[in-house]
Design a protein around this motif. Structure first.
Motif, short mmCIF file in Angstrom:
data_model
loop_
_atom_site.label_atom_id
_atom_site.label_comp_id
_atom_site.label_asym_id
_atom_site.label_seq_id
_atom_site.Cartn_x
_atom_site.Cartn_y
_atom_site.Cartn_z
N SER A 27 19.27 -13.78 1.98
CA SER A 27 18.49 -12.78 2.72
C SER A 27 18.68 -12.91 4.23
N SER A 28 18.98 -14.13 4.68
CA SER A 28 19.15 -14.33 6.13
C SER A 28 20.45 -13.73 6.65
N ILE A 29 21.43 -13.53 5.76
CA ILE A 29 22.71 -12.98 6.21
C ILE A 29 22.83 -11.48 5.93
N VAL A 30 21.77 -10.90 5.33
CA VAL A 30 21.78 -9.46 5.09
C VAL A 30 21.64 -8.73 6.42
N PRO A 31 22.48 -7.73 6.70
CA PRO A 31 22.37 -7.00 7.98
C PRO A 31 21.00 -6.36 8.14
N GLY A 32 20.52 -6.35 9.37
CA GLY A 32 19.21 -5.73 9.64
C GLY A 32 18.26 -6.73 10.26
N ASP A 33 17.25 -6.21 10.93
CA ASP A 33 16.26 -7.01 11.63
C ASP A 33 14.87 -6.65 11.08
N GLN A 34 14.17 -7.64 10.52
CA GLN A 34 12.86 -7.37 9.94
C GLN A 34 11.89 -6.84 10.98
N ALA A 35 11.92 -7.41 12.18
CA ALA A 35 11.00 -6.97 13.23
C ALA A 35 11.27 -5.52 13.62
N ALA A 36 12.54 -5.16 13.76
CA ALA A 36 12.89 -3.78 14.10
C ALA A 36 12.51 -2.83 12.98
N THR A 37 12.63 -3.29 11.72
CA THR A 37 12.26 -2.46 10.58
C THR A 37 10.76 -2.18 10.56
N TYR A 82 7.80 -2.94 4.10
CA TYR A 82 7.76 -1.49 3.94
C TYR A 82 6.33 -0.96 3.84
N SER A 83 5.47 -1.63 3.07
CA SER A 83 4.11 -1.12 2.86
C SER A 83 3.02 -1.97 3.50
N GLY A 84 3.33 -3.22 3.82
CA GLY A 84 2.33 -4.11 4.40
C GLY A 84 1.44 -4.78 3.38
N LEU A 274 17.01 -1.19 -1.26
CA LEU A 274 17.32 -0.03 -0.42
C LEU A 274 16.52 -0.06 0.88
N ASN A 275 15.29 -0.60 0.84
CA ASN A 275 14.43 -0.65 2.03
C ASN A 275 14.60 -1.93 2.84
N HIS A 276 15.49 -2.84 2.37
CA HIS A 276 15.68 -4.15 3.02
C HIS A 276 14.35 -4.90 3.14
N ASP A 277 13.54 -4.80 2.08
CA ASP A 277 12.24 -5.47 2.07
C ASP A 277 12.43 -6.90 1.57
N LEU A 278 12.80 -7.79 2.47
CA LEU A 278 13.19 -9.14 2.09
C LEU A 278 12.06 -9.97 1.49
N PRO A 279 10.82 -9.91 2.01
CA PRO A 279 9.74 -10.69 1.36
C PRO A 279 9.54 -10.31 -0.10
N VAL A 280 9.63 -9.03 -0.42
CA VAL A 280 9.47 -8.60 -1.82
C VAL A 280 10.65 -9.10 -2.65
#
Length: 313
Positions: A27-37, A82-84, A274-280
């Motif tokens: 999950s750490s190497i998946v493109p994208g930034d959780q904070a920006a998401t 994505y949903s909080g 699809l949503n890059h929801d890494l915690p889920v």
């Protein structure tokens, strides 16, 4: 037997740690930034950096994992980007659907597969040849393709079963079962054919033994031979195939749940990816691992009952 189960359980526990570590690294190497998401596309770099610090994303990877694992041990798997919502609540809502699919699929695989295998071993002839052909079809055709075929024939064409949707058991066992028939049939086809073929081969091997000839010579009935000797011995290798089929049903749930629009963990895995929801996704990896470990443990227990020699190994 208790010691045997405890030993198998202790061996299984490290797998949860290993899988969660692997998923965390991936999950750490998946493109994208959780904070920006979380903040959206209009977020400023300063706001994203501040949130990243609040979430601990600026820490070394091993420390991030230690923090996550410490909370996970207390039952906190984080919150969905994505949903909080808390991940535990999301998975708790989805778990009954996937568990229902897996339990029913495993029951069908075990009962129908064993029954077809025994019947084929006893009768032989065209039934055995048909079983071989069906086994090839079951292995070659993926579960999602079978699901689409079943929807086209039994839901759209004949209108016997609903095409999509899920009815909770609280609304009635009849509605729940009607919604489960087509997904379970699609998920269990491959495993059923494998168990049937393994059961037939094992039963034929047992029936050819000298001990069976001696029992027949002594006047023991065929029914007694079948249920007290053939079934028990032939079920030992078939039990492993049932376990593999159950794990395969968990994998097939990812596709089948999307075809039938079922609110289970399989469709959640697709949406979270699809949503890059890494915690889920991390929570799903833990739950999937626990389910697989439970299946393996159950298979070991059944195997131990059928074959007492395994308990002392």
């Amino acid at each position: 037997m208790f010691g045997f189960v405890l030993k198998r359980f202790a061996i299984s526990l490290p797998m949860i740690v290993i899988v969660s570590m692997v998923m965390f690294v991936l999950s750490s190497i998946v493109p994208g930034d959780q904070a920006a998401t979380i903040l959206g596309e209009d977020a400023t770099p300063e706001a994203a950096a501040k949130l990243r610090e609040q979430l601990g994303l600026n820490l070394p990877l091993y420390q991030q994992y230690a923090n996550w694992a410490g909370k996970a041990l207390q039952g906190d798997l984080g919150h969905s980007i994505y949903s909080g919502q808390p991940v535990v609540e999301i998975l708790g809502d989805r778990l009954p659907v996937t568990v229902s699919l897996m339990v029913l699929s495993t029951v069908v695989i075990a009962i129908v597969g064993a029954g077809l295998g025994l019947l084929s071993a006893i009768k032989g002839g065209w039934l055995g040849r048909s079983l071989d052909a069906l086994s090839l079809v079951g292995l070659a055709v993926p579960s999602f393709a079978v699901a689409v075929l079943f929807v086209s024939v039994f839901a759209v064409g004949l209108r016997i079963f609903p095409a999509t949707g899920y009815a909770p058991l609280e609304r009635g066992a009849g509605l729940w079962l009607m919604a489960m028939v087509l997904p379970v049939a699609a998920m269990s086809l491959s495993g059923t054919t494998l168990v049937a073929k393994q059961m037939r081969d094992s039963a034929l091997d047992v029936l050819a033994r000298d001990s069976i000839r001696v029992l027949r010579a002594n006047g023991v009935s065929e029914t007694s031979i079948l249920y007290r000797h053939v079934l028990k011995n032939a079920a030992i290798p078939a039990t492993t195939i049932v376990g593999i089929g159950a794990i395969g049903a968990l994998t097939g749930a990812v596709f089948v749940e999307n075809v039938f629009v079922l609110p289970g963990m399989g469709s959640l895995a697709t949406a979270s990816t699809l949503n890059h929801d890494l915690p889920v996704l991390l929570g799903l990896s833990v739950y999937f691992t626990l389910v697989v470990l439970c299946i393996n443990l159950l298979v070991d227990v059944v195997y131990g009952f059928l074959n007492p020699k395994v308990r002392v190994s």
